[in-house]
Design a protein around this motif. Structure first.
Motif, PDB file in Angstrom:
ATOM      1  N   THR A 273       0.833  -1.006   0.104  1.00  0.00           N
ATOM      2  CA  THR A 273      -0.109   0.168  -0.179  1.00  0.00           C
ATOM      3  C   THR A 273       0.884   1.170   0.003  1.00  0.00           C
ATOM      4  O   THR A 273       2.106   0.943   0.337  1.00  0.00           O
ATOM      5  CB  THR A 273      -0.904   0.089   1.120  1.00  0.00           C
ATOM      6  N   ARG A 274       0.321   2.412  -0.205  1.00  0.00           N
ATOM      7  CA  ARG A 274       1.101   3.467  -0.331  1.00  0.00           C
ATOM      8  C   ARG A 274       1.585   4.005   1.108  1.00  0.00           C
ATOM      9  O   ARG A 274       0.756   3.615   2.249  1.00  0.00           O
ATOM     10  CB  ARG A 274       0.432   4.793  -0.790  1.00  0.00           C
ATOM     11  N   SER A 275       2.858   4.493   1.171  1.00  0.00           N
ATOM     12  CA  SER A 275       3.460   4.986   2.592  1.00  0.00           C
ATOM     13  C   SER A 275       2.465   5.951   3.337  1.00  0.00           C
ATOM     14  O   SER A 275       2.092   7.122   2.387  1.00  0.00           O
ATOM     15  CB  SER A 275       4.760   5.321   2.525  1.00  0.00           C
ATOM     16  N   PRO A 276       2.005   6.158   4.066  1.00  0.00           N
ATOM     17  CA  PRO A 276       1.251   7.002   4.954  1.00  0.00           C
ATOM     18  C   PRO A 276       1.988   8.396   5.330  1.00  0.00           C
ATOM     19  O   PRO A 276       1.381   9.389   5.417  1.00  0.00           O
ATOM     20  CB  PRO A 276       0.618   6.588   6.278  1.00  0.00           C
ATOM     21  N   ASP A 277       3.189   7.983   5.220  1.00  0.00           N
ATOM     22  CA  ASP A 277       3.944   9.301   5.472  1.00  0.00           C
ATOM     23  C   ASP A 277       5.285   9.402   4.991  1.00  0.00           C
ATOM     24  O   ASP A 277       6.248  10.249   5.482  1.00  0.00           O
ATOM     25  CB  ASP A 277       4.385   9.563   7.171  1.00  0.00           C
ATOM     26  N   GLY A 278       5.592   8.902   4.007  1.00  0.00           N
ATOM     27  CA  GLY A 278       6.969   8.782   3.184  1.00  0.00           C
ATOM     28  C   GLY A 278       7.936   8.176   3.441  1.00  0.00           C
ATOM     29  O   GLY A 278       9.044   7.894   2.740  1.00  0.00           O
ATOM     30  N   ARG A 279       7.860   7.345   4.915  1.00  0.00           N
ATOM     31  CA  ARG A 279       9.014   6.475   5.189  1.00  0.00           C
ATOM     32  C   ARG A 279       8.808   5.119   4.544  1.00  0.00           C
ATOM     33  O   ARG A 279       7.534   4.750   3.754  1.00  0.00           O
ATOM     34  CB  ARG A 279       8.744   6.411   6.542  1.00  0.00           C
ATOM     35  N   LEU A 280       9.766   4.226   4.586  1.00  0.00           N
ATOM     36  CA  LEU A 280       9.409   3.009   3.962  1.00  0.00           C
ATOM     37  C   LEU A 280       9.237   1.881   5.032  1.00  0.00           C
ATOM     38  O   LEU A 280       9.866   1.695   6.152  1.00  0.00           O
ATOM     39  CB  LEU A 280      10.910   2.571   3.510  1.00  0.00           C
TER      40      LEU A 280
ATOM     41  N   ALA B   1       2.799  -0.916   6.576  1.00  0.00           N
ATOM     42  CA  ALA B   1       2.210   0.183   6.417  1.00  0.00           C
ATOM     43  C   ALA B   1       0.699   0.245   6.706  1.00  0.00           C
ATOM     44  O   ALA B   1       0.241   1.024   7.344  1.00  0.00           O
ATOM     45  CB  ALA B   1       2.478   0.785   4.963  1.00  0.00           C
ATOM     46  N   ALA B   2       0.017  -0.830   6.393  1.00  0.00           N
ATOM     47  CA  ALA B   2      -1.381  -1.140   6.304  1.00  0.00           C
ATOM     48  C   ALA B   2      -1.853  -0.914   8.059  1.00  0.00           C
ATOM     49  O   ALA B   2      -2.748  -0.487   8.225  1.00  0.00           O
ATOM     50  CB  ALA B   2      -1.940  -2.356   5.793  1.00  0.00           C
ATOM     51  N   LYS B   3      -0.911  -1.651   8.841  1.00  0.00           N
ATOM     52  CA  LYS B   3      -1.281  -1.686  10.276  1.00  0.00           C
ATOM     53  C   LYS B   3      -1.108  -0.181  10.831  1.00  0.00           C
ATOM     54  O   LYS B   3      -2.077   0.316  11.608  1.00  0.00           O
ATOM     55  CB  LYS B   3      -0.117  -2.534  10.749  1.00  0.00           C
ATOM     56  N   LEU B   4      -0.098   0.652  10.339  1.00  0.00           N
ATOM     57  CA  LEU B   4      -0.004   1.956  10.659  1.00  0.00           C
ATOM     58  C   LEU B   4      -1.326   2.843  10.219  1.00  0.00           C
ATOM     59  O   LEU B   4      -1.679   3.589  11.115  1.00  0.00           O
ATOM     60  CB  LEU B   4       1.118   2.611  10.082  1.00  0.00           C
ATOM     61  N   LYS B   5      -1.562   2.465   9.197  1.00  0.00           N
ATOM     62  CA  LYS B   5      -2.830   3.227   8.581  1.00  0.00           C
ATOM     63  C   LYS B   5      -4.136   3.234   9.643  1.00  0.00           C
ATOM     64  O   LYS B   5      -5.144   3.811   9.553  1.00  0.00           O
ATOM     65  CB  LYS B   5      -3.164   2.837   7.237  1.00  0.00           C
ATOM     66  N   ASN B   6      -4.182   1.857  10.100  1.00  0.00           N
ATOM     67  CA  ASN B   6      -5.477   1.617  11.121  1.00  0.00           C
ATOM     68  C   ASN B   6      -5.201   2.124  12.634  1.00  0.00           C
ATOM     69  O   ASN B   6      -6.069   2.054  13.144  1.00  0.00           O
ATOM     70  CB  ASN B   6      -5.536   0.228  11.062  1.00  0.00           C
ATOM     71  N   GLN B   7      -4.118   2.636  12.717  1.00  0.00           N
ATOM     72  CA  GLN B   7      -3.704   3.165  14.131  1.00  0.00           C
ATOM     73  C   GLN B   7      -4.318   4.773  14.157  1.00  0.00           C
ATOM     74  O   GLN B   7      -4.542   5.396  12.916  1.00  0.00           O
ATOM     75  CB  GLN B   7      -2.558   3.171  14.541  1.00  0.00           C
TER      76      GLN B   7
END
Length: 236
Positions: free
Chosen positions: A121-128, A217-223
């Motif tokens: 998925t796309r990075s939510p904040d530019g990090r890898l 990244a998907a996990k971060l998007k759900n936080q």
């Protein structure tokens, strides 16, 4: 026919004129034979510029809904995705990821170029972020080399959620091909697939200069949202 029309006559020349892509290492993409282009994912535009810059046809997978819309908008959406080399895949249900991999395997076994975003998925904040092992499965089952592709500034040009991109020079960097033939016959071994994926992500980190985060990244998007990460813009 639509792909070649869009790439060489309509969309390609127009985008090159407007965004003046600066590309490093394009010679690393083999002129013939199967190859996987594994890229970090910063923006919707990633899937536009890579196929237009690489001299060979690059195939990404896209949601089937992009190809089934009605009316003028539906036709234009279908023409756009077909014209940039995307193949429709039904991504609903539990077998969606396998359907996408099977589609890309077909492309590779025919000697083509498959594009994939290991982060999923796309990075939510530019990090890898941590890569999913689908890219490793593709490499091990096809025997194709993996060329890492670093998108350097497309999150500055078209951040997630922004419809109209900013006019600026696009920067993309290709790395040397990665050969995983030493793992031949080990497709399906989860430890091998994780090792291959991590090696690819390390190369993307080195090429892109982006901070690496060892989580999906998907996990971060759900936080719950946190303070955004700020970065210095990359010079043109």
């Amino acid at each position: 026919m639509l792909y070649w029309l869009m790439k060489y006559i309509i969309l390609g020349p127009l985008l090159r004129l407007i965004f003046r892509p600066r590309v490093e290492g394009l010679h690393h993409v083999p002129e013939t034979g199967p190859v996987i282009l594994a890229s970090n994912h910063l923006s919707f535009s990633d899937s536009i510029f890579t196929p237009l810059i690489v001299p060979r046809k690059v195939t990404f997978v896209a949601k089937a809904e992009y190809f089934t819309g009605k009316g003028i908008k539906g036709w234009l959406t279908k023409a756009f995705f077909a014209g940039t080399g995307c193949i429709p895949v039904d991504r609903s249900g539990g077998r969606a990821a396998q359907a996408a991999l099977n589609t890309q395997l077909t492309v590779l076994r025919a000697g083509g170029v498959a594009g994939i975003y290991p982060e999923g998925t796309r990075s939510p904040d530019g990090r890898l972020y941590r890569g999913k092992t689908g890219v490793a499965r593709l490499a091990l089952e096809s025997g194709a080399p993996v060329v890492p592709v670093a998108m350097l500034n497309l999150d500055e040009i078209q951040p997630p959620g922004k419809l109209i991109p900013k006019i600026a020079r696009v920067r993309i960097r290709f790395g040397p091909p990665l050969d995983f033939s030493r793992y031949a016959g080990l497709a399906g071994d989860r430890f091998v697939e994780r090792a291959v994926t991590d090696e690819i992500m390390y190369e993307l980190m080195e090429l892109s200069g982006r901070e690496y985060i060892d989580m999906y990244a998907a996990k971060l998007k759900n936080q719950p949202p946190t303070e955004p990460v700020t970065r210095e813009p990359i010079a043109a």
